[in-house]
Design an enzyme around this catalytic site. Structure first.
Site, PDB file in Angstrom:
ATOM      1  N   GLY A  72       7.712  -4.075  -4.678  1.00  0.00           N
ATOM      2  CA  GLY A  72       7.640  -3.980  -3.196  1.00  0.00           C
ATOM      3  C   GLY A  72       7.904  -5.291  -2.423  1.00  0.00           C
ATOM      4  N   GLU A  95       2.988 -12.831  -2.937  1.00  0.00           N
ATOM      5  CA  GLU A  95       2.269 -13.167  -4.442  1.00  0.00           C
ATOM      6  C   GLU A  95       2.334 -11.832  -5.157  1.00  0.00           C
ATOM      7  OE1 GLU A  95       1.191 -15.850  -5.791  1.00  0.00           O
ATOM      8  OE2 GLU A  95       1.439 -17.005  -3.703  1.00  0.00           O
ATOM      9  N   CYS A 136      -4.174  -9.216 -10.922  1.00  0.00           N
ATOM     10  CA  CYS A 136      -2.789  -9.925 -10.998  1.00  0.00           C
ATOM     11  C   CYS A 136      -2.910 -11.088 -11.905  1.00  0.00           C
ATOM     12  CB  CYS A 136      -2.503 -10.536  -9.867  1.00  0.00           C
ATOM     13  SG  CYS A 136      -3.564 -11.612  -9.172  1.00  0.00           S
ATOM     14  N   GLU A 159       5.045  -6.070 -16.583  1.00  0.00           N
ATOM     15  CA  GLU A 159       3.531  -5.672 -16.034  1.00  0.00           C
ATOM     16  C   GLU A 159       3.152  -4.349 -16.119  1.00  0.00           C
ATOM     17  OE1 GLU A 159       2.403  -6.136 -11.920  1.00  0.00           O
ATOM     18  OE2 GLU A 159       0.601  -6.979 -12.454  1.00  0.00           O
TER      19      GLU A 159
HETATM   20  P1  NAP Z   1       2.259  -2.655  -3.767  1.00  0.00           P
HETATM   21  O1  NAP Z   1       2.504  -0.933  -4.206  1.00  0.00           O
HETATM   22  O2  NAP Z   1       3.398  -3.159  -3.687  1.00  0.00           O
HETATM   23  O3  NAP Z   1       1.762  -2.362  -2.159  1.00  0.00           O
HETATM   24  C1  NAP Z   1       1.600  -3.635  -1.372  1.00  0.00           C
HETATM   25  C2  NAP Z   1       1.955  -3.374   0.133  1.00  0.00           C
HETATM   26  O4  NAP Z   1       3.409  -3.315   0.107  1.00  0.00           O
HETATM   27  C3  NAP Z   1       1.336  -1.879   0.724  1.00  0.00           C
HETATM   28  O5  NAP Z   1       0.849  -2.234   1.990  1.00  0.00           O
HETATM   29  C4  NAP Z   1       2.577  -1.105   0.620  1.00  0.00           C
HETATM   30  O6  NAP Z   1       2.417  -0.039   1.426  1.00  0.00           O
HETATM   31  C5  NAP Z   1       3.634  -2.128   1.028  1.00  0.00           C
HETATM   32  N1  NAP Z   1       4.944  -1.532   0.168  1.00  0.00           N
HETATM   33  C6  NAP Z   1       5.263  -1.795  -1.061  1.00  0.00           C
HETATM   34  N2  NAP Z   1       6.703  -1.431  -1.384  1.00  0.00           N
HETATM   35  C7  NAP Z   1       7.017  -1.344  -0.101  1.00  0.00           C
HETATM   36  C8  NAP Z   1       8.502  -0.920   0.472  1.00  0.00           C
HETATM   37  N3  NAP Z   1       9.502  -0.745  -0.570  1.00  0.00           N
HETATM   38  N4  NAP Z   1       8.732  -0.793   1.437  1.00  0.00           N
HETATM   39  C9  NAP Z   1       7.761  -1.054   2.355  1.00  0.00           C
HETATM   40  N5  NAP Z   1       6.379  -1.342   2.158  1.00  0.00           N
HETATM   41  C10 NAP Z   1       6.185  -1.572   0.848  1.00  0.00           C
HETATM   42  O7  NAP Z   1       0.990  -3.285  -4.555  1.00  0.00           O
HETATM   43  P2  NAP Z   1      -0.150  -2.923  -4.967  1.00  0.00           P
HETATM   44  O8  NAP Z   1      -0.430  -1.369  -5.530  1.00  0.00           O
HETATM   45  O9  NAP Z   1      -1.173  -3.101  -3.680  1.00  0.00           O
HETATM   46  O10 NAP Z   1      -0.863  -3.823  -5.934  1.00  0.00           O
HETATM   47  C11 NAP Z   1      -0.652  -3.800  -7.309  1.00  0.00           C
HETATM   48  C12 NAP Z   1       0.355  -5.048  -7.607  1.00  0.00           C
HETATM   49  O11 NAP Z   1      -0.145  -6.153  -6.681  1.00  0.00           O
HETATM   50  C13 NAP Z   1       0.285  -5.462  -9.038  1.00  0.00           C
HETATM   51  O12 NAP Z   1       1.545  -5.732  -9.509  1.00  0.00           O
HETATM   52  C14 NAP Z   1      -0.462  -6.789  -9.096  1.00  0.00           C
HETATM   53  O13 NAP Z   1      -0.588  -7.575  -9.969  1.00  0.00           O
HETATM   54  C15 NAP Z   1      -0.254  -7.257  -7.714  1.00  0.00           C
HETATM   55  N6  NAP Z   1      -1.062  -8.294  -7.206  1.00  0.00           N
HETATM   56  C16 NAP Z   1      -0.849  -9.754  -7.075  1.00  0.00           C
HETATM   57  C17 NAP Z   1      -1.985 -10.570  -6.649  1.00  0.00           C
HETATM   58  C18 NAP Z   1      -1.485 -11.751  -6.465  1.00  0.00           C
HETATM   59  O14 NAP Z   1      -2.154 -12.846  -6.001  1.00  0.00           O
HETATM   60  N7  NAP Z   1      -0.347 -12.393  -7.125  1.00  0.00           N
HETATM   61  C19 NAP Z   1      -2.997 -10.091  -6.054  1.00  0.00           C
HETATM   62  C20 NAP Z   1      -3.454  -8.718  -6.266  1.00  0.00           C
HETATM   63  C21 NAP Z   1      -2.369  -7.885  -6.899  1.00  0.00           C
HETATM   64  P3  NAP Z   1       2.976   1.523   1.403  1.00  0.00           P
HETATM   65  O15 NAP Z   1       2.247   2.046   0.067  1.00  0.00           O
HETATM   66  O16 NAP Z   1       2.445   2.055   2.502  1.00  0.00           O
HETATM   67  O17 NAP Z   1       4.304   1.546   1.122  1.00  0.00           O
END
Ligand code: NAP
Length: 479
Positions: free
Chosen positions: A204, A224, A261, A346
Site C-alpha cells: 500500500g 513506515e 511491525c 512479512e
Molecule cells: P494497509 O493495508 O497498507 O493500509 C494502510 C492505509 O493505506 C489504509 O488507510 C488503506 O486504506 C490505505 N491503502 C493501502 N493500500 C492502498 C492503495 N493501493 N491505494 C490507496 N490506499 C491504500 O496496512 P494495514 O493493514 O493498516 O497495516 C498492516 C501493515 O502495516 C503491516 O505490514 C505492518 O507491518 C505495517 N505497520 C508498520 C508500522 C511501522 O511503524 N513501520 C506500524 C504499524 C503497522 P484502504 O484500506 O481504504 O485502501
C-alpha cells in the site's frame, strides 16, 4: 470533480484555512496537552468501540490510549524546548572570501499534511497517533485518512481531539477526517497537500508513494512499512538459557496475534540445539487471536500454508488455539541463501521462521542477504565470542534502524533518542523516523534569511535570542 475529490477538496481547504501555521509554539503545546487529556478522559468510551472493531484486548487497548496521550504530551515538550528548529545565526563578516552576509536559518512548517492510519494500532498509529502529533506540533494541519478497520473509533477520536483543541482556544480544523480508498488517492494528489505520513503495508505504501512522487509538484512521502526484524541468537546465548530464550521469543512473536511491525519474524539459530524443543513447548501453550480483519486472516493462512508446504521448510510447532494459531517453521541457511527474497516476506500474524546455521561463516553469508528492517536483535551471553557479536552488530546495523541487545523488538519507547524506521522495504524514507522527537523533522523545511531586518524575523532568530531556545551562533552551540 468526483464526489471523493470534492470531499477531499473541502477537507484540505478547511485544514489549510485553520491558521495553525501562524500559531505560537506555546499555543500548540497547550492544544496537544488538551487533546491528550481529553483522549485519556474518554478512554472508557473509546476502548469498547476499539475492541469491537479490532478484536484486540481491553488491556492492550487501554495501554495504547495512555501511549497515545503520552506521545501528544511528548511533542508538546519537544516544541517548547525548541532545538528542533535548528535555529542558526551567522554574523556578517566582510573579511571572508566570499564575504559572509548576516544569515539566519531555521525550520518552518511545510503546510497541510496527509496522514494514513494503520489498522494494528487503532490509537497510537491512527487518528491521534505519532504522525498526527508530530505534524500538529510542527504547525502543520492534518487531513487524516481513516483506516477502514476501525471507522467508528476513528470518527469518535477525531471528535474528541477536535473538541479538545477548540475548547482550548485552538482551530478544530487543524485535524480533519476523511474516509474511503478513493478519498485517500485524491488526498495524495491534492495540490495543497505538502507531505504524506503513512503507516501500513509495503504494498500500500509503495502504491501511494508512486503517486506522491509523480504528481506535477512531487511531495515527500514518509512511509513506515512492513518489516521482518531479524534476530541473531549466538551459540553461547542458547547454551546459557535455552528455555528462557524460547519463552521470550514465543511471547514476543505471538503478542497480540503477532500483529506488530516489530514482530521478530526471522530468527538465526545455531543448528542442533535443544532450543527448538523448548520453543515448541512454549508455543504449544500460546493463545490464538482473531486477526484485525478478514483479509488479514485469509492472507496469513495462505502465506503460512505456502511456507509450511515447502520441501525445504519444517514445521516445528503449531499451537492448539482458537483463531489464527501461532506457528514456528524452520529452514537451513543454505535454503535461505538460495531464495532470500522468499524467506524475507512479512507474514503479518503469529508466525516466526527459524534459519539454522552450522558455523559463523554460514551465518555471515546469510546476514549479507538481509533486506531493510525496522529492527535487528542480537541475543548474546557473557561467554560469547566477541568477534561474532561484533560481526552480527555490523551486519544488522547495515539493514536495521534500531539494533537491540538481549531484548525483543516488540515495544517501541517514546524518547528523544528513539529511531523507528529503516532502509527499504521497511520505509520509503530511510533518513527519517516516525517515533521519537525527530519525527517532527519530516514536516519542516529550512528557510535562511539574508540581511533581514529584525522586525520581519521570527522571535527564534532575533538578536538577543528573545525566545530563549538553543541556537548555533557563529558555529557555536548555545544552550
Ligand atoms: P494497509 O493495508 O497498507 O493500509 C494502510 C492505509 O493505506 C489504509 O488507510 C488503506 O486504506 C490505505 N491503502 C493501502 N493500500 C492502498 C492503495 N493501493 N491505494 C490507496 N490506499 C491504500 O496496512 P494495514 O493493514 O493498516 O497495516 C498492516 C501493515 O502495516 C503491516 O505490514 C505492518 O507491518 C505495517 N505497520 C508498520 C508500522 C511501522 O511503524 N513501520 C506500524 C504499524 C503497522 P484502504 O484500506 O481504504 O485502501
Amino acid at each position: 470533480m468526483t464526489t471523493a475529490e470534492e470531499t477531499v477538496d473541502l477537507a484540505v481547504r478547511a485544514a489549510a484555512a485553520s491558521g495553525l501555521a501562524a500559531s505560537t509554539r506555546a499555543d500548540r503545546a497547550r492544544w496537544l496537552r488538551a487533546a491528550a487529556d481529553a483522549l485519556q478522559a474518554a478512554s472508557a468510551e473509546l476502548v469498547p468501540i476499539a475492541q469491537a472493531e479490532t478484536h484486540l484486548s481491553e488491556a492492550r487497548l487501554s495501554g495504547e490510549v495512555v501511549r497515545t496521550a503520552t506521545q501528544l504530551r511528548f511533542f508538546a515538550d519537544v516544541i517548547e524546548e525548541g532545538s528542533y528548529l535548528e535555529a542558526t545565526v551567522d554574523a556578517p563578516d566582510a573579511s571572508l572570501l566570499p564575504p559572509r552576509p548576516d544569515l539566519r536559518r531555521m525550520l518552518r512548517p511545510l503546510g497541510v499534511v496527509a496522514v494514513f492510519a494503520a489498522s494494528n494500532f487503532p490509537f497510537a498509529f491512527s487518528v491521534a497517533g505519532n504522525d498526527t502529533a508530530s505534524a500538529l506540533a510542527a504547525g502543520c494541519p492534518v487531513v487524516l485518512k481513516a483506516h477502514p478497520g476501525h471507522p467508528e473509533l476513528s470518527r469518535r477520536v477525531a471528535d474528541v481531539v477536535r473538541g479538545a483543541i477548540r475548547d482550548a482556544g485552538g482551530p478544530a480544523d487543524a485535524l480533519v477526517l476523511v474516509e474511503g480508498m478513493d478519498e485517500g488517492l485524491a488526498l495524495v494528489r491534492h495540490p495543497l497537500v505538502t507531505a504524506v505520513g503513512f503507516t501500513g503495508s509495503t504494498r500500500g505504501g509503495r502504491a501511494l508513494y508512486d503517486i506522491a512522487v509523480s504528481r506535477p509538484a512531487p511531495i515527500p512521502f514518509y512511509g513506515e512499512l512492513g518489516s521482518i526484524n531479524p534476530v541473531v541468537v549466538t551459540p553461547a546465548a542458547v547454551a546459557e538459557d535455552p528455555a528462557g530464550l524460547a519463552a521470550g521469543l514465543a511471547g514476543s512473536f505471538t503478542r497480540d496475534g503477532g500483529q506488530y511491525c516489530t514482530k521478530p519474524g526471522l530468527v538465526f539459530v545455531p543448528a542442533g540445539t535443544t532450543f527448538e524443543t523448548e520453543l515448541a513447548t512454549a508455543v504449544a501453550a500460546a493463545p490464538g487471536q482473531q486477526l484485525l480483519t478478514a483479509g488479514m486472516t485469509g492472507a496469513f493462512a495462505a502465506g503460512s500454508d505456502e511456507l509450511a508446504a515447502r520441501a525445504d521448510v519444517e514445521v516445528i510447532a503449531v499451537a492448539d488455539a482458537e483463531g489464527s494459531a501461532p506457528i514456528v517453521v524452520a529452514t537451513t541457511a543454505s535454503a535461505f541463501l538460495a531464495e532470500p527474497e522468499v524467506f524475507q516476506q512479512e507474514h503479518f500474524g503469529p508466525l516466526t521462521l527459524l534459519v539454522r546455521y552450522d558455523d559463523p561463516g554460514d551465518l555471515s553469508r546469510a546476514l549479507a542477504e538481509l533486506e531493510g528492517s525496522l529492527t535487528g536483535t542480537v541475543r548474546t551471553a557473557a561467554s560469547d565470542d566477541d568477534a561474532l557479536v561484533a560481526e552480527a552488530t555490523v551486519a544488522l546495523g547495515r539493514v536495521a534502524g534500531r539494533v537491540l541487545f538481549n531484548g525483543w523488538p516488540t515495544g517501541v519507547a517514546i524518547a528523544w533518542g528513539q529511531h523507528h524506521g529503516g532502509p527499504w522495504p521497511s520505509s520509503t524514507a530511510s533518513v527519517h523516523t516516525s517515533v521519537g522527537a525527530t519525527a517532527i523533522r519530516r514536516f519542516l523545511a529550512p528557510i535562511a534569511y539574508q540581511d533581514a531586518p529584525q522586525a520581519v524575523l521570527p522571535a527564534e532568530l532575533r538578536d538577543g535570542n528573545p525566545a530563549g531556545i538553543p541556537r548555533r551562533e557563529d558555529g557555536v552551540l548555545v544552550a
